[in-house]
Design a protein around this motif. Structure first.
Motif, PDB file in Angstrom:
ATOM      1  N   ALA A  34       5.176  -5.621  -9.130  1.00  0.00           N
ATOM      2  CA  ALA A  34       4.304  -4.277  -9.342  1.00  0.00           C
ATOM      3  C   ALA A  34       4.929  -3.000  -8.420  1.00  0.00           C
ATOM      4  O   ALA A  34       4.825  -1.962  -8.922  1.00  0.00           O
ATOM      5  CB  ALA A  34       2.857  -4.569  -8.361  1.00  0.00           C
ATOM      6  N   ALA A  35       5.549  -3.316  -7.297  1.00  0.00           N
ATOM      7  CA  ALA A  35       6.265  -2.294  -6.482  1.00  0.00           C
ATOM      8  C   ALA A  35       7.331  -1.698  -7.293  1.00  0.00           C
ATOM      9  O   ALA A  35       7.570  -0.570  -7.429  1.00  0.00           O
ATOM     10  CB  ALA A  35       6.443  -2.797  -5.380  1.00  0.00           C
ATOM     11  N   VAL A  36       8.129  -2.546  -7.709  1.00  0.00           N
ATOM     12  CA  VAL A  36       9.572  -2.194  -8.384  1.00  0.00           C
ATOM     13  C   VAL A  36       9.289  -1.620  -9.792  1.00  0.00           C
ATOM     14  O   VAL A  36       8.646  -2.221 -10.649  1.00  0.00           O
ATOM     15  CB  VAL A  36      10.378  -3.372  -8.478  1.00  0.00           C
ATOM     16  N   LEU A  95       9.483   2.017 -12.439  1.00  0.00           N
ATOM     17  CA  LEU A  95      10.006   3.480 -12.814  1.00  0.00           C
ATOM     18  C   LEU A  95      10.275   4.272 -11.673  1.00  0.00           C
ATOM     19  O   LEU A  95      11.280   5.017 -11.512  1.00  0.00           O
ATOM     20  CB  LEU A  95       9.455   4.184 -13.991  1.00  0.00           C
ATOM     21  N   GLY A  96       9.326   4.186 -10.455  1.00  0.00           N
ATOM     22  CA  GLY A  96       9.377   4.859  -9.377  1.00  0.00           C
ATOM     23  C   GLY A  96      10.719   4.456  -8.680  1.00  0.00           C
ATOM     24  O   GLY A  96      11.201   5.160  -8.114  1.00  0.00           O
ATOM     25  N   ASN A  97      11.241   3.028  -8.716  1.00  0.00           N
ATOM     26  CA  ASN A  97      12.434   2.657  -7.791  1.00  0.00           C
ATOM     27  C   ASN A  97      13.830   3.283  -8.795  1.00  0.00           C
ATOM     28  O   ASN A  97      14.485   3.618  -8.168  1.00  0.00           O
ATOM     29  CB  ASN A  97      12.441   1.011  -8.075  1.00  0.00           C
ATOM     30  N   PHE A 125      -0.124   7.900 -17.860  1.00  0.00           N
ATOM     31  CA  PHE A 125       1.283   8.492 -18.219  1.00  0.00           C
ATOM     32  C   PHE A 125       2.310   7.603 -18.190  1.00  0.00           C
ATOM     33  O   PHE A 125       3.283   7.703 -18.390  1.00  0.00           O
ATOM     34  CB  PHE A 125       1.159   9.913 -17.104  1.00  0.00           C
ATOM     35  N   TYR A 126       2.040   6.393 -17.162  1.00  0.00           N
ATOM     36  CA  TYR A 126       3.242   5.660 -17.128  1.00  0.00           C
ATOM     37  C   TYR A 126       3.384   5.032 -18.355  1.00  0.00           C
ATOM     38  O   TYR A 126       4.721   4.785 -18.668  1.00  0.00           O
ATOM     39  CB  TYR A 126       2.571   4.664 -15.995  1.00  0.00           C
ATOM     40  N   ALA A 127       2.435   4.536 -19.089  1.00  0.00           N
ATOM     41  CA  ALA A 127       2.631   3.979 -20.438  1.00  0.00           C
ATOM     42  C   ALA A 127       3.481   5.160 -21.455  1.00  0.00           C
ATOM     43  O   ALA A 127       4.278   4.488 -22.163  1.00  0.00           O
ATOM     44  CB  ALA A 127       1.300   3.463 -21.165  1.00  0.00           C
ATOM     45  N   PHE A 163       4.826   6.020  -1.128  1.00  0.00           N
ATOM     46  CA  PHE A 163       3.723   5.639  -1.435  1.00  0.00           C
ATOM     47  C   PHE A 163       3.744   5.180  -2.964  1.00  0.00           C
ATOM     48  O   PHE A 163       3.042   4.151  -3.329  1.00  0.00           O
ATOM     49  CB  PHE A 163       2.647   6.698  -1.159  1.00  0.00           C
ATOM     50  N   PHE A 164       4.212   5.873  -4.076  1.00  0.00           N
ATOM     51  CA  PHE A 164       4.238   5.552  -5.180  1.00  0.00           C
ATOM     52  C   PHE A 164       4.957   4.349  -5.593  1.00  0.00           C
ATOM     53  O   PHE A 164       4.389   3.337  -6.203  1.00  0.00           O
ATOM     54  CB  PHE A 164       4.918   6.659  -6.090  1.00  0.00           C
ATOM     55  N   SER A 165       6.109   4.108  -4.642  1.00  0.00           N
ATOM     56  CA  SER A 165       6.893   2.973  -4.895  1.00  0.00           C
ATOM     57  C   SER A 165       5.956   1.688  -4.556  1.00  0.00           C
ATOM     58  O   SER A 165       6.153   0.731  -5.135  1.00  0.00           O
ATOM     59  CB  SER A 165       8.067   2.990  -4.247  1.00  0.00           C
ATOM     60  N   LEU A 166       5.497   1.848  -3.260  1.00  0.00           N
ATOM     61  CA  LEU A 166       4.787   0.397  -2.900  1.00  0.00           C
ATOM     62  C   LEU A 166       3.398   0.502  -3.479  1.00  0.00           C
ATOM     63  O   LEU A 166       2.522  -0.453  -3.154  1.00  0.00           O
ATOM     64  CB  LEU A 166       4.640   0.525  -1.521  1.00  0.00           C
ATOM     65  N   SER A 167       2.997   1.279  -4.475  1.00  0.00           N
ATOM     66  CA  SER A 167       1.756   1.248  -5.122  1.00  0.00           C
ATOM     67  C   SER A 167       0.483   1.225  -4.358  1.00  0.00           C
ATOM     68  O   SER A 167      -0.457   0.331  -4.209  1.00  0.00           O
ATOM     69  CB  SER A 167       1.628  -0.453  -5.793  1.00  0.00           C
ATOM     70  N   LEU A 168       0.788   2.194  -3.309  1.00  0.00           N
ATOM     71  CA  LEU A 168      -0.551   2.254  -2.213  1.00  0.00           C
ATOM     72  C   LEU A 168      -1.293   3.368  -2.780  1.00  0.00           C
ATOM     73  O   LEU A 168      -1.405   4.153  -3.601  1.00  0.00           O
ATOM     74  CB  LEU A 168       0.199   2.738  -1.010  1.00  0.00           C
TER      75      LEU A 168
HETATM   76  N1  TRP Z   1       5.205   1.067  -7.915  1.00  0.00           N
HETATM   77  C1  TRP Z   1       5.415   1.132  -9.150  1.00  0.00           C
HETATM   78  C2  TRP Z   1       6.970   2.020  -9.492  1.00  0.00           C
HETATM   79  O1  TRP Z   1       7.542   2.176  -8.578  1.00  0.00           O
HETATM   80  C3  TRP Z   1       4.277   1.832  -9.948  1.00  0.00           C
HETATM   81  C4  TRP Z   1       2.996   1.212  -9.651  1.00  0.00           C
HETATM   82  C5  TRP Z   1       2.460   0.247  -9.951  1.00  0.00           C
HETATM   83  C6  TRP Z   1       2.149   2.205  -9.112  1.00  0.00           C
HETATM   84  N2  TRP Z   1       1.132   0.097  -9.399  1.00  0.00           N
HETATM   85  C7  TRP Z   1       0.886   1.262  -8.840  1.00  0.00           C
HETATM   86  C8  TRP Z   1       1.853   3.325  -8.248  1.00  0.00           C
HETATM   87  C9  TRP Z   1      -0.239   1.659  -8.275  1.00  0.00           C
HETATM   88  C10 TRP Z   1       0.884   3.635  -7.854  1.00  0.00           C
HETATM   89  C11 TRP Z   1      -0.294   2.892  -7.600  1.00  0.00           C
HETATM   90  O2  TRP Z   1       6.917   2.364 -10.562  1.00  0.00           O
END
Ligand code: TRP
Length: 446
Positions: free
Chosen positions: A19-21, A23-25, A105-107, A219-224
Motif C-alpha cells: 500500500a505504501a510503496v 507511484l509515490g515512491n 487520479f491515481y488510476a 505523508f503521501f508515500s506512507l498513505s497517511l
Molecule cells: N502510498 C502510495 C504511493 O506512494 C499511494 C497510496 C496508497 C496512498 N494508499 C494511499 C496515498 C492512501 C494517500 C493515502 O504511491
C-alpha cells in the motif's frame, strides 16, 4: 459477519508495504529529488519520514487494531463526548472522500503506465503509438482496465485478495527494481547522476518549499491521513508486535523510495549522455510526467532492442507498484460500506469501484483544469489536515492507557520501551505542531 484478517505477519507487511510503496515512491520521490536539488531533499525526507511520518503511521495502525473497524466507526469510539464523536465521524468521512478522489487520479496515471508497459510488446507486431500517445480514447480505456483490476482484487477480500496479490507482486517489484539498477549503473553517465543524488548541497535544505514538499511526499508515500493504514491495522492480528511491524513497513517504504532514486536519477544522466534533453529552461532537472513519459522512453528508444525489453520491465514495475497501492485506496470506502452498512463485499467493491471510475472519467474528460487541481487539493491540503486530526485523536482524545494496552497485546514489555517513552509525546505535540507550522507556511507561501 466475520471480519477479514491478514493470515500472517509477513502477509501483513507485504500488504501494508504494498500500500505504501507505489507511484509515490518510484515516480514521486525521485522526481521531487530532481526538482528540489538532489541529495539535500533526500536528507530532509529521510529525517521527516522516520521522525514524523512513522509516529503518525503508528497512530493510525494502533487505533485501527484496537477498534477493529474502519475510521468512520473507529474515531468516535475513542471518546465518550458526543461532540467529539461527531467530529471523529466527520474526520473519518472526509478521509473516505479524499481517498476516493486520490484513487480517481491515481488510476489515470497507473493506466498510462500500464499502456506504456504494453507498448514494447505490441510494437513487435503492430504500430504501438496509440498506446503511448496522449489521447482521450487511450486514457478512458486504460483507466477502465486499471480500475477493473483493482476491483477484482478487492472483491476477493483481505486474505485471499489483498494479501495474496501483494505477496505475489511485491517480490516481483523488488526483483525488477534491483535488476534495472544493476543494469543501468553500468551505463555511461550513471555515476554523475549518482553524485547528484547522494552528495547533498546543504545550502538548499532551507530553500523555500523543500521541507514542505518532503513532508507532503512522506505523508503521501506512507498513505497517511485517510484511514488507509487504520483499516490495514484493523486486519492485523493482536499477537503481532505492532511497533515492530509498523517500523518494517516504514523501512520498506522509505528504503524502496531511496532505491528507486538510485534508478531514476542516474537514468536521467544516462539519457543526457545519449543527447536527450534533461534540463528545463531554468536549468533544473526535468521532472514529473515529462521525465517518465518523454525522457525515459527517448532513452529506451536509443538503447535498441534491449531498450525495448528494459522499457517493458520498467513500466511493468510501475504498474505493479500502482496496483498494490490502488487496492489499498479502494479498500477504505469498501470496508466502510461493508462494515457500517452491511453490504456484501463483492457488491460493495463493484458499486464503490464503479462510482470512483465515473469520477476518474470525469477527470479524464476535463483533464486540463481538473487533473492538477484534484491532486493539489487532496495531497497538499486534505491529507496533512486529516493527518493532523488523526494524531490529535490518537494523542489527546484517546486515553493513554488504552493505547498502551493495545500495544502491549503483542508486545508485553512495551511500557519500558523507547517507543513508549517517545511516541505519546510525538503524536500529542511534535507531529501536530509540525504539521500546523508547515501548513500555515505553505498557505502563506503560495
Ligand atoms: N502510498 C502510495 C504511493 O506512494 C499511494 C497510496 C496508497 C496512498 N494508499 C494511499 C496515498 C492512501 C494517500 C493515502 O504511491
Amino acid at each position: 459477519m466475520e471480519r477479514g484478517q491478514f493470515s500472517s505477519k509477513i502477509g501483513f507487511i507485504m500488504a501494508a508495504a504494498g500500500a505504501a510503496v507505489g507511484l509515490g515512491n518510484i515516480w514521486g520521490f525521485p522526481t521531487q529529488v530532481a526538482s528540489n536539488g538532489g541529495a539535500a531533499f533526500v536528507l530532509v525526507y529521510l529525517i521527516l519520514a522516520f521522525c514524523l511520518a512513522y509516529p503518525a503511521l503508528m497512530a493510525e495502525m494502533i487505533v485501527g487494531r484496537s477498534a477493529r473497524a474502519n475510521a468512520v466507526k473507529a474515531l468516535p469510539e475513542l471518546t465518550d463526548k458526543p461532540i467529539l464523536k461527531q467530529f471523529g465521524r466527520l474526520v473519518g468521512l472526509t478521509g473516505l472522500l479524499t481517498v476516493a478522489v486520490i484513487l480517481s487520479f491515481y488510476a489515470i496515471i497507473a493506466g498510462w503506465l500500464f499502456s506504456f508497459s504494453l507498448a514494447p510488446i505490441a510494437s513487435l507486431v503492430v504500430d504501438s503509438h496509440w498506446l503511448t500517445d496522449f489521447s482521450l480514447e487511450r486514457n478512458i480505456i486504460f483507466t477502465l482496465l486499471f480500475m477493473v483490476a483493482t476491483i477484482l482484487i478487492i472483491a476477493q477480500g483481505v486474505s485471499s485478495g489483498i494479501e495474496r496479490w501483494s505477496k505475489r507482486m511485491m517480490p516481483a517489484l523488488i526483483a525488477i527494481l534491483l535488476l534495472l539498477i544493476a543494469y543501468m549503473l553500468t551505463l555511461p553517465g550513471a555515476m554523475k547522476g549518482l553524485t547528484h543524488y547522494l552528495v547533498p548541497d546543504f545550502s538548499l535544505v532551507f530553500k523555500g518549499g523543500l521541507i514542505i514538499s518532503a513532508l507532503g511526499q512522506a505523508f503521501f508515500s506512507l498513505s497517511l491521513g485517510v484511514g488507509c493504514m487504520l483499516i490495514y491495522g484493523s486486519y492485523l492480528s493482536s499477537k503481532e508486535n505492532i511497533v515492530k511491524v509498523g517500523a518494517w513497513v516504514t523501512l520498506i517504504d522509505v528504503g524502496l523510495a531511496f532505491i528507486a532514486g538510485l534508478l531514476i536519477i542516474p537514468v536521467m544522466y544516462i539519457a543526457a549522455h545519449h543527447g536527450v534533453e534533461i534540463f528545463d529552461k531554468q536549468g533544473a532537472l526535468i521532472n514529473g510526467d515529462t521525465l517518465i513519459f518523454n525522457v525515459l522512453p527517448a532513452l529506451f528508444e536509443q538503447m535498441g532492442d534491449i531498450g525495448q525489453f528494459v522499457a517493458f520491465l520498467f513500466f511493468l514495475l510501475m504498474s505493479l507498484a500502482g496496483l498494490t497501492s490502488s487496492i489499498s485506496l479502494l479498500e477504505v470506502p469498501v470496508a466502510y460500506v461493508v462494515e457500517s452498512h452491511g453490504v456484501a463485499r463483492k457488491k460493495a467493491s463493484w458499486v464503490i469501484g464503479g462510482l470512483i471510475t465515473l469520477l476518474s472519467l470525469t477527470i479524464v474528460f476535463n483533464f486540463d483544469w481538473l487533473f492538477g487541481l484534484v491532486i493539489m487539493v487532496t495531497t497538499q491540503y486534505s491529507q496533512p489536515v486529516l493527518g493532523l486530526f488523526f494524531c490529535l485523536f490518537a494523542g489527546w482524545v484517546w486515553h493513554r492507557d488504552h493505547a498502551l494496552a493495545e500495544i502491549k497485546k503483542g508486545y508485553p514489555e512495551a511500557e519500558q520501551s523507547l517507543f513508549w517513552k517517545i511516541w505519546p509525546w510525538y503524536v500529542r505535540f511534535v507531529c501536530p505542531v509540525f504539521i500546523i507550522v508547515m501548513f500555515i507556511n505553505a498557505l502563506i507561501g503560495s
